[in-house]
Design a protein around this motif. Structure first.
Motif, PDB file in Angstrom:
ATOM      1  N   SER A  26      79.585   0.931 -80.572  1.00  0.00           N
ATOM      2  CA  SER A  26      79.700  -0.516 -80.373  1.00  0.00           C
ATOM      3  C   SER A  26      80.236  -0.830 -78.979  1.00  0.00           C
ATOM      4  O   SER A  26      80.698   0.048 -78.251  1.00  0.00           O
ATOM      5  CB  SER A  26      80.650  -1.107 -81.420  1.00  0.00           C
ATOM      6  OG  SER A  26      81.957  -0.602 -81.222  1.00  0.00           O
ATOM      7  N   LYS A  27      80.175  -2.092 -78.622  1.00  0.00           N
ATOM      8  CA  LYS A  27      80.724  -2.529 -77.332  1.00  0.00           C
ATOM      9  C   LYS A  27      82.226  -2.323 -77.298  1.00  0.00           C
ATOM     10  O   LYS A  27      82.788  -1.960 -76.270  1.00  0.00           O
ATOM     11  CB  LYS A  27      80.397  -4.001 -77.098  1.00  0.00           C
ATOM     12  CG  LYS A  27      78.954  -4.284 -76.819  1.00  0.00           C
ATOM     13  CD  LYS A  27      78.734  -5.768 -76.579  1.00  0.00           C
ATOM     14  CE  LYS A  27      77.271  -6.087 -76.405  1.00  0.00           C
ATOM     15  NZ  LYS A  27      77.041  -7.535 -76.242  1.00  0.00           N
ATOM     16  N   LYS A  28      82.861  -2.559 -78.429  1.00  0.00           N
ATOM     17  CA  LYS A  28      84.310  -2.382 -78.500  1.00  0.00           C
ATOM     18  C   LYS A  28      84.684  -0.910 -78.288  1.00  0.00           C
ATOM     19  O   LYS A  28      85.637  -0.602 -77.580  1.00  0.00           O
ATOM     20  CB  LYS A  28      84.811  -2.863 -79.860  1.00  0.00           C
ATOM     21  CG  LYS A  28      86.278  -3.073 -79.940  1.00  0.00           C
ATOM     22  CD  LYS A  28      86.656  -3.724 -81.269  1.00  0.00           C
ATOM     23  CE  LYS A  28      88.051  -4.260 -81.217  1.00  0.00           C
ATOM     24  NZ  LYS A  28      88.427  -4.932 -82.454  1.00  0.00           N
ATOM     25  N   LEU A  77      82.950   1.315 -76.610  1.00  0.00           N
ATOM     26  CA  LEU A  77      82.724   1.626 -75.199  1.00  0.00           C
ATOM     27  C   LEU A  77      83.868   1.113 -74.344  1.00  0.00           C
ATOM     28  O   LEU A  77      84.357   1.821 -73.456  1.00  0.00           O
ATOM     29  CB  LEU A  77      81.403   1.019 -74.729  1.00  0.00           C
ATOM     30  CG  LEU A  77      81.064   1.221 -73.262  1.00  0.00           C
ATOM     31  CD1 LEU A  77      80.873   2.700 -72.956  1.00  0.00           C
ATOM     32  CD2 LEU A  77      79.829   0.431 -72.886  1.00  0.00           C
ATOM     33  N   SER A  78      84.321  -0.106 -74.618  1.00  0.00           N
ATOM     34  CA  SER A  78      85.413  -0.659 -73.813  1.00  0.00           C
ATOM     35  C   SER A  78      86.704   0.137 -74.015  1.00  0.00           C
ATOM     36  O   SER A  78      87.475   0.329 -73.074  1.00  0.00           O
ATOM     37  CB  SER A  78      85.624  -2.140 -74.122  1.00  0.00           C
ATOM     38  OG  SER A  78      86.028  -2.318 -75.458  1.00  0.00           O
TER      39      SER A  78
END
Length: 67
Positions: A40-42, A44-45
């Motif tokens: 998810s983007k979370k 990755l961040s």
């Protein structure tokens, strides 16, 4: 004359700053693994944040070992 001196000084300072940013960014990128598996983007961040924190800790350790 004064305007050109101010312009030259400004560009000299900006070039030093740019070189510092590019050097640190290339060191940071070199620390990254070649493939980051994040679902998810979370995720990755979080991985990017952890890489950044690890880099900062490494730099702090290098600075403290110099003293």
């Amino acid at each position: 004359m004064i305007k050109s001196f101010i312009e030259r000084t400004k560009y000299k300072i900006l070039n030093k700053l740019r070189k510092s940013i590019e050097t640190n960014f290339s060191k940071l990128v070199a620390m990254f693994s070649k493939h980051i598996h994040a679902v998810s983007k979370k995720g990755l961040s979080v991985k990017l944040l952890l890489f950044t924190i690890a880099y900062n800790l490494k730099v702090l350790d290098e600075v403290n070992s110099i003293k």
